[in-house]
Scaffold this motif. Structure first.
Motif, PDB file in Angstrom:
ATOM      1  N   ARG A  92       0.830  -1.213   0.000  1.00 32.25           N
ATOM      2  CA  ARG A  92       0.000   0.000   0.000  1.00 32.25           C
ATOM      3  C   ARG A  92       0.859   1.255   0.000  1.00 32.25           C
ATOM      4  N   ARG A  93       1.911   1.247   0.811  1.00 30.33           N
ATOM      5  CA  ARG A  93       2.801   2.410   0.883  1.00 30.33           C
ATOM      6  C   ARG A  93       3.554   2.599  -0.432  1.00 30.33           C
ATOM      7  N   LEU A  94       4.026   1.524  -1.024  1.00 32.57           N
ATOM      8  CA  LEU A  94       4.746   1.603  -2.290  1.00 32.57           C
ATOM      9  C   LEU A  94       3.832   2.085  -3.410  1.00 32.57           C
ATOM     10  N   ASP A  95       2.575   1.659  -3.406  1.00 34.20           N
ATOM     11  CA  ASP A  95       1.623   2.130  -4.416  1.00 34.20           C
ATOM     12  C   ASP A  95       1.376   3.627  -4.285  1.00 34.20           C
ATOM     13  N   ARG A  96       1.282   4.105  -3.057  1.00 34.22           N
ATOM     14  CA  ARG A  96       1.085   5.541  -2.849  1.00 34.22           C
ATOM     15  C   ARG A  96       2.301   6.336  -3.310  1.00 34.22           C
ATOM     16  N   THR A  98       4.443   5.538  -5.669  1.00 32.03           N
ATOM     17  CA  THR A  98       4.715   5.452  -7.110  1.00 32.03           C
ATOM     18  C   THR A  98       3.592   5.991  -7.973  1.00 32.03           C
ATOM     19  N   GLN A  99       2.582   6.592  -7.383  1.00 26.02           N
ATOM     20  CA  GLN A  99       1.503   7.189  -8.170  1.00 26.02           C
ATOM     21  C   GLN A  99       1.985   8.493  -8.792  1.00 26.02           C
ATOM     22  N   PRO A 102       0.435  15.038 -10.920  1.00 29.30           N
ATOM     23  CA  PRO A 102       0.570  16.102 -11.934  1.00 29.30           C
ATOM     24  C   PRO A 102       0.966  17.459 -11.348  1.00 29.30           C
ATOM     25  N   ARG A 103       0.868  17.641 -10.056  1.00 24.79           N
ATOM     26  CA  ARG A 103       1.248  18.919  -9.444  1.00 24.79           C
ATOM     27  C   ARG A 103       2.743  19.177  -9.539  1.00 24.79           C
ATOM     28  N   VAL A 104       3.526  18.159  -9.869  1.00 24.23           N
ATOM     29  CA  VAL A 104       4.963  18.340 -10.001  1.00 24.23           C
ATOM     30  C   VAL A 104       5.287  19.313 -11.127  1.00 24.23           C
ATOM     31  N   PHE A 105       4.491  19.290 -12.185  1.00 25.82           N
ATOM     32  CA  PHE A 105       4.762  20.087 -13.358  1.00 25.82           C
ATOM     33  C   PHE A 105       4.046  21.446 -13.363  1.00 25.82           C
TER      34      PHE A 105
END
Length: 106
Positions: A92-96, A98-99, A102-105
């Protein structure tokens, strides 16, 4: 008594570490599948790497298949008790993590 307790703690720590490694491997190998499939794969494949030498030792000593079944049942119970929660929360933590965000850009 103390040595037995330390050996058990070491075995539990090894189970946790191989399960965390299996979570990463399951993420790469089964990346497109659902998280529940990756959790089950990691919960059993990681700890089985520690169980294979035990199975080899039991079979080489000439134990019967029924005795091997008892050992397999006890190890499967231990794997479910330790491996599944570790695999569940780590997946669960890894999925969160690696999502795509879009706010990065922005």
């Amino acid at each position: 008594m103390l040595i037995g307790l330390l050996a058990f703690v070491l075995f539990v720590l090894l189970l946790i570490m191989v399960t965390l490694g299996a979570v990463l491997v399951a993420r790469f190998v089964l990346g497109g599948s659902g998280s529940s499939a990756r959790i089950v794969a990691a919960a059993f494949s990681g700890p089985m790497t520690l169980a294979l030498p035990v199975f080899a030792a039991v079979l080489s000593e000439g134990f019967s298949w029924s005795e091997l079944g008892v050992v397999l049942f006890l190890l499967a119970f231990l794997f479910c008790a330790i491996g599944w929660p570790v695999a569940h929360f780590a997946t669960r933590r890894l999925d969160r993590l690696t999502q795509f965000d879009p706010r990065v850009f922005e």
